[in-house]
Scaffold this active site. Sequence first.
Site, PDB file in Angstrom:
ATOM      1  N   ASN A   1      12.518  -7.054  -6.802  1.00 42.83           N
ATOM      2  CA  ASN A   1      13.533  -7.006  -7.854  1.00 42.83           C
ATOM      3  C   ASN A   1      14.900  -6.747  -7.224  1.00 42.83           C
ATOM      4  OD1 ASN A   1      14.242  -6.755 -10.735  1.00 42.83           O
ATOM      5  ND2 ASN A   1      14.552  -4.562 -10.328  1.00 42.83           N
TER       6      ASN A   1
ATOM      7  N   GLU B   1      15.884  -3.826  -4.564  1.00 41.01           N
ATOM      8  CA  GLU B   1      17.173  -3.909  -3.846  1.00 41.01           C
ATOM      9  C   GLU B   1      17.024  -3.650  -2.352  1.00 41.01           C
ATOM     10  OE1 GLU B   1      19.670  -1.195  -6.037  1.00 41.01           O
ATOM     11  OE2 GLU B   1      19.325  -2.233  -7.923  1.00 41.01           O
TER      12      GLU B   1
ATOM     13  N   HIS C   1      22.675  -8.240 -13.611  1.00 43.47           N
ATOM     14  CA  HIS C   1      23.836  -7.451 -14.061  1.00 43.47           C
ATOM     15  C   HIS C   1      25.059  -8.335 -13.829  1.00 43.47           C
ATOM     16  CE1 HIS C   1      21.723  -3.737 -14.767  1.00 43.47           C
ATOM     17  NE2 HIS C   1      21.137  -3.844 -13.601  1.00 43.47           N
TER      18      HIS C   1
ATOM     19  N   GLU D   1      17.084  -6.874 -15.927  1.00 40.50           N
ATOM     20  CA  GLU D   1      18.104  -5.862 -16.269  1.00 40.50           C
ATOM     21  C   GLU D   1      19.375  -6.514 -16.809  1.00 40.50           C
ATOM     22  OE1 GLU D   1      18.719  -3.088 -13.016  1.00 40.50           O
ATOM     23  OE2 GLU D   1      16.616  -3.157 -12.440  1.00 40.50           O
TER      24      GLU D   1
ATOM     25  N   ASP E   1      22.652  -7.568 -18.386  1.00 39.22           N
ATOM     26  CA  ASP E   1      23.797  -7.190 -19.225  1.00 39.22           C
ATOM     27  C   ASP E   1      25.010  -7.968 -18.739  1.00 39.22           C
ATOM     28  OD1 ASP E   1      24.384  -5.617 -16.948  1.00 39.22           O
ATOM     29  OD2 ASP E   1      23.903  -3.733 -17.947  1.00 39.22           O
TER      30      ASP E   1
HETATM   31  O1  G3I Z   1      22.536  12.116  -8.143  1.00 31.44           O
HETATM   32  C1  G3I Z   1      23.632  12.654  -8.888  1.00 31.44           C
HETATM   33  C2  G3I Z   1      23.544  14.154  -8.925  1.00 31.44           C
HETATM   34  O2  G3I Z   1      23.645  14.666  -7.617  1.00 31.44           O
HETATM   35  C3  G3I Z   1      24.638  14.705  -9.848  1.00 31.44           C
HETATM   36  O3  G3I Z   1      24.477  16.087  -9.956  1.00 31.44           O
HETATM   37  C4  G3I Z   1      24.528  14.062 -11.207  1.00 31.44           C
HETATM   38  C5  G3I Z   1      25.578  14.539 -12.196  1.00 31.44           C
HETATM   39  O4  G3I Z   1      26.824  13.956 -11.952  1.00 31.44           O
HETATM   40  O5  G3I Z   1      24.646  12.647 -11.062  1.00 31.44           O
HETATM   41  C6  G3I Z   1      23.611  12.094 -10.292  1.00 31.44           C
HETATM   42  O6  G3I Z   1      23.710  10.693 -10.179  1.00 31.44           O
HETATM   43  C7  G3I Z   1      23.414   9.931 -11.338  1.00 31.44           C
HETATM   44  C8  G3I Z   1      22.211   9.053 -11.066  1.00 31.44           C
HETATM   45  O7  G3I Z   1      21.967   8.177 -12.153  1.00 31.44           O
HETATM   46  C9  G3I Z   1      20.971   9.847 -10.760  1.00 31.44           C
HETATM   47  O8  G3I Z   1      20.419  10.449 -11.888  1.00 31.44           O
HETATM   48  C10 G3I Z   1      24.616   9.053 -11.658  1.00 31.44           C
HETATM   49  O9  G3I Z   1      25.730   9.839 -11.962  1.00 31.44           O
HETATM   50  C11 G3I Z   1      24.259   8.129 -12.785  1.00 31.44           C
HETATM   51  O10 G3I Z   1      25.367   7.338 -13.074  1.00 31.44           O
HETATM   52  C12 G3I Z   1      23.036   7.306 -12.385  1.00 31.44           C
HETATM   53  O11 G3I Z   1      22.746   6.317 -13.362  1.00 31.44           O
HETATM   54  C13 G3I Z   1      21.655   5.392 -13.234  1.00 31.44           C
HETATM   55  C14 G3I Z   1      21.791   4.394 -12.062  1.00 31.44           C
HETATM   56  O12 G3I Z   1      20.771   3.411 -12.171  1.00 31.44           O
HETATM   57  C15 G3I Z   1      21.684   5.001 -10.690  1.00 31.44           C
HETATM   58  O13 G3I Z   1      21.819   3.987  -9.718  1.00 31.44           O
HETATM   59  C16 G3I Z   1      21.704   4.634 -14.553  1.00 31.44           C
HETATM   60  O14 G3I Z   1      21.373   5.515 -15.614  1.00 31.44           O
HETATM   61  C17 G3I Z   1      20.726   3.462 -14.551  1.00 31.44           C
HETATM   62  O15 G3I Z   1      20.983   2.646 -15.689  1.00 31.44           O
HETATM   63  C18 G3I Z   1      20.930   2.613 -13.302  1.00 31.44           C
HETATM   64  O16 G3I Z   1      19.991   1.545 -13.304  1.00 31.44           O
HETATM   65  C19 G3I Z   1      20.005   0.681 -12.159  1.00 31.44           C
HETATM   66  C20 G3I Z   1      18.591   0.177 -11.957  1.00 31.44           C
HETATM   67  O17 G3I Z   1      17.688   1.245 -11.833  1.00 31.44           O
HETATM   68  C21 G3I Z   1      18.490  -0.743 -10.736  1.00 31.44           C
HETATM   69  N1  G3I Z   1      19.446  -1.815 -10.829  1.00 31.44           N
HETATM   70  C22 G3I Z   1      20.828  -1.425 -11.079  1.00 31.44           C
HETATM   71  C23 G3I Z   1      20.922  -0.543 -12.335  1.00 31.44           C
HETATM   72  C24 G3I Z   1      22.356  -0.218 -12.645  1.00 31.44           C
HETATM   73  O18 G3I Z   1      22.934   0.610 -11.668  1.00 31.44           O
END
Ligand code: G3I
Length: 360
Positions: free
Chosen positions: A204, A162, A240, A269, A271
Site C-alpha cells: 500500500n 509506504e 491522497h 485512502e 481524498d
Molecule cells: O507522535 C506524536 C506525539 O509524539 C505527539 O505527542 C502527538 C500530539 O501532538 O502527536 C503525535 O503525532 C500524531 C500522529 O498521528 C500519531 O498519533 C500527529 O500529530 C497526527 O497528525 C497523526 O495523524 C495520523 C497520520 O496518519 C500519521 O501519519 C492521521 O490521523 C491519519 O489519518 C494518517 O493516516 C495516514 C495513513 O495511515 C497512511 N497513509 C497516509 C495517511 C495520511 O497521513
Amino acid sequence: MGVQPARAASTTGTPAAGHGGHAGAPLRRVTPRDLRIGTAVAGGGHHLEQDYPDPFTYDKPYRRVLAREFDSASPENQMKWEFIHPERNRYNFGPADAIVRFARQHGQVVRGHTLLWHSQNPAWLAEGQFSKAELRAILKQHIVTVVGRYRGQIHQWDVANEIFNENGEYRQENIWIRELGPGIVADAFRWAHQADPRAQLFLNDYGVEWPGAKVDAYEALARQLLADRVPLHGFASQAHLSMRYGAPDQLRSVLQRFDDLGLHTAITELDVRMDLPEGGVPTAEQLTTQAQYYKTVLDACLAVDDCNSFTLWGFTDKYSWVPVFFPTEGAATVMGDDFTPKPAYHTVRQTLAEARRNGR
Ligand code: G3I
C-alpha cells in the site's frame, strides 16, 4: 492545541437534510457486487489533538452514516503499532476490537492497517536498543498476535505500507528495512499469511497514482515476491490527491500492471484536497473539479477487473486529517461537517450505480 479543521463544506453541496439524512440509496446499496465501498474509521492520530471526542466512539450521527453508506471499514489509526502495541509487553486491542465488532454488526468487512511501516511506531520500539534477532522476533510476534487475533475477520491487510521513496529506493526511515534489510518484507507477508490464511495481503502506498520510479519499484518487488511464492495478493493506491497537481488520469494503467500480474488492486485512502479561498468555503467550481477527481479514481478502479475495494480516507470534512497537515487546504472528503453530501458524493454514487447496472 492543534490546528482547527476548516469548517468549510457545511454550506456547500446539496441542501442539508441534517446528519446525512439525504434522499437516495446509500453508496453500499448501489456498489457493484464485486467491489467493496469503504471508509477510514476516524479515531486516534490527529483527532487526539482536536477539540472533539473520539469520532468513532462518541459521534452517533457519524456512526449512523458509517453503517449506512459503507460496507468496508479501515481503522484510521487504531491498528497502528503505537495504538495497538503501546508497550513492549502490552497490547491495546480495545479500540480495534470495537471497530471489528461494529463492522460485523453492520455487514461490513475490515481492512487492517498496518503491519510494517516507518511511521506511528511506539517510542519503546523506535528508541529501543535491540539486536537484529530481537527486532525480527518483535515483528514476528506482533504480526502473529495482531493478525491472529482478527483471523477470519479481516478482508485485506496493508502488510507493508509506504516502503519506497519517490525515487524507488527502500525508505531508510523504516526501522525494519533499515535494520533487517528489504528481505523482511517477504517475511512479514509470510507471517501474516500463516496467522490468517484467508486475508488478502497488500502492498500500500501514496504517490503511485502516476507511473514512475515508485511504481516501477513496486512492480519489480511484486514480481519478485510472486516468483518466490510469497503470499502477496494485492497492490493498493492510497490516492491522497491534491487539486494542485491534476487528476490521476494514468491510474488505470498503473492498476492494470498489477492486475496483469494476477494481483487484486484497491484504492485505500482516497481524498481530494484543495486550496481553500478566504473564508474557507470552496467555490462551486472547486467542488465540481473535486467531483471529477473522485470520478477519475473510481473509473480507474472500475475499469480494472480485479480492483475489489474502493476506500475513502474519511467521509466528512469535520474529521479529515487534511487541514491538520496542510493548513491552507481542506474540504477533501465527500461530505461537509454535518454530513451534507457534496457533488463528489453524488458523482461517486452515480458512477457506482451505473457500473452496477452495466454488470460490473
Ligand atoms: O507522535 C506524536 C506525539 O509524539 C505527539 O505527542 C502527538 C500530539 O501532538 O502527536 C503525535 O503525532 C500524531 C500522529 O498521528 C500519531 O498519533 C500527529 O500529530 C497526527 O497528525 C497523526 O495523524 C495520523 C497520520 O496518519 C500519521 O501519519 C492521521 O490521523 C491519519 O489519518 C494518517 O493516516 C495516514 C495513513 O495511515 C497512511 N497513509 C497516509 C495517511 C495520511 O497521513
